[in-house]
Design a protein around this motif. Structure first.
Motif, short mmCIF file in Angstrom:
data_model
loop_
_atom_site.label_atom_id
_atom_site.label_comp_id
_atom_site.label_asym_id
_atom_site.label_seq_id
_atom_site.Cartn_x
_atom_site.Cartn_y
_atom_site.Cartn_z
N LEU A 129 -2.12 -17.11 23.67
CA LEU A 129 -3.08 -16.50 24.59
C LEU A 129 -2.41 -15.26 25.17
O LEU A 129 -1.30 -15.33 25.70
CB LEU A 129 -3.43 -17.49 25.70
N SER A 130 -3.06 -14.11 25.03
CA SER A 130 -2.44 -12.88 25.54
C SER A 130 -3.47 -12.01 26.24
O SER A 130 -4.68 -12.11 26.00
CB SER A 130 -1.75 -12.10 24.42
N PHE A 131 -2.95 -11.14 27.10
CA PHE A 131 -3.80 -10.22 27.85
C PHE A 131 -3.27 -8.81 27.69
O PHE A 131 -2.10 -8.54 27.95
CB PHE A 131 -3.83 -10.58 29.33
N ALA B 159 0.64 -8.20 29.35
CA ALA B 159 1.24 -9.25 30.18
C ALA B 159 1.94 -10.23 29.24
O ALA B 159 1.64 -10.26 28.05
CB ALA B 159 0.16 -9.96 30.98
N PRO B 160 2.86 -11.03 29.75
CA PRO B 160 3.52 -12.03 28.89
C PRO B 160 2.49 -13.00 28.29
O PRO B 160 1.53 -13.37 28.96
CB PRO B 160 4.46 -12.77 29.83
N ALA C 202 9.11 -9.98 23.27
CA ALA C 202 9.63 -11.02 24.15
C ALA C 202 9.57 -10.61 25.63
O ALA C 202 10.57 -10.53 26.32
CB ALA C 202 11.06 -11.40 23.77
N ILE C 203 8.36 -10.35 26.10
CA ILE C 203 8.14 -9.92 27.48
C ILE C 203 8.49 -11.05 28.44
O ILE C 203 8.00 -12.16 28.30
CB ILE C 203 6.67 -9.48 27.68
N GLY C 204 9.34 -10.77 29.42
CA GLY C 204 9.71 -11.78 30.41
C GLY C 204 8.54 -12.16 31.30
O GLY C 204 7.58 -11.39 31.44
N GLU C 205 8.61 -13.32 31.91
CA GLU C 205 7.51 -13.82 32.74
C GLU C 205 7.14 -12.91 33.90
O GLU C 205 6.01 -12.90 34.35
CB GLU C 205 7.84 -15.21 33.28
N ASP C 206 8.09 -12.13 34.40
CA ASP C 206 7.83 -11.26 35.54
C ASP C 206 7.76 -9.79 35.13
O ASP C 206 8.02 -8.91 35.93
CB ASP C 206 8.90 -11.47 36.62
N LEU D 136 -8.66 -10.64 27.28
CA LEU D 136 -7.97 -11.88 27.01
C LEU D 136 -8.23 -12.23 25.55
O LEU D 136 -9.37 -12.28 25.12
CB LEU D 136 -8.51 -12.96 27.94
N VAL D 137 -7.18 -12.44 24.80
CA VAL D 137 -7.30 -12.74 23.37
C VAL D 137 -6.62 -14.06 23.06
O VAL D 137 -5.49 -14.29 23.50
CB VAL D 137 -6.65 -11.63 22.52
N TYR D 138 -7.31 -14.92 22.32
CA TYR D 138 -6.70 -16.16 21.89
C TYR D 138 -6.51 -16.12 20.38
O TYR D 138 -7.45 -15.88 19.63
CB TYR D 138 -7.56 -17.38 22.25
#
Length: 139
Positions: free
Chosen positions: A123-125, A38-39, A82-86, A1-3
């Motif tokens: 915030l990304s993973f 992940a998004p 632009a990764i979609g939520e799903d 997890l990166v902020y």
């Protein structure tokens, strides 16, 4: 997890001298086999400190369309992920390129920051997958 803190940014003049983009993380390739992204979630830091983690869309279906994870294809064109939520984005790392003798190629990427968008952190993973450390590579 990166902020990625809203107030942090850096320039990247390695790719091009006239690059006007600001970055949280400059252009690079991962050295592992694959990375699964992940998004991302954009966080308004002023309200998050009060415990309100509202997501911001700001006239855009996906804030990543202007900043965030950027991909560079082999013609040099920059494409926002632009990764979609799903969805999950799978990106190949340098070890995949080496072990396939270039049949599969690693993907250069950066995390861009939109300077006009103040007060928002990201915030990304990313899940980094490596090969066995004791594996031997043969030509």
């Amino acid at each position: 997890l990166v902020y990625y803190d809203a107030n942090f940014e850096r320039e990247d003049k390695i790719i091009t001298e006239d690059d006007q983009q600001s970055y949280w993380l400059p252009w690079h390739v991962d050295f592992n086999l694959v990375t699964a992204f992940a998004p991302a979630m954009w966080i308004n830091e002023a309200t998050a400190l009060k415990g309100d983690f509202e997501k911001s869309e700001e006239n855009c279906e996906n804030p990543e369309c202007r900043a965030g994870l950027l991909l560079r294809n082999f013609e040099g064109k920059i494409i926002p992920a632009a990764i979609g939520e799903d969805s999950i984005l799978i990106q190949l790392g340098a070890l995949t390129q080496l072990t396939t003798a270039g049949l599969l190629r690693c993907g250069p990427h950066a995390v861009g920051k939109e300077s006009s968008r103040t007060g928002f952190g990201r915030l990304s993973f990313g899940l980094f997958v490596y090969g066995p450390w004791k594996a031997k590579m043969k030509p």
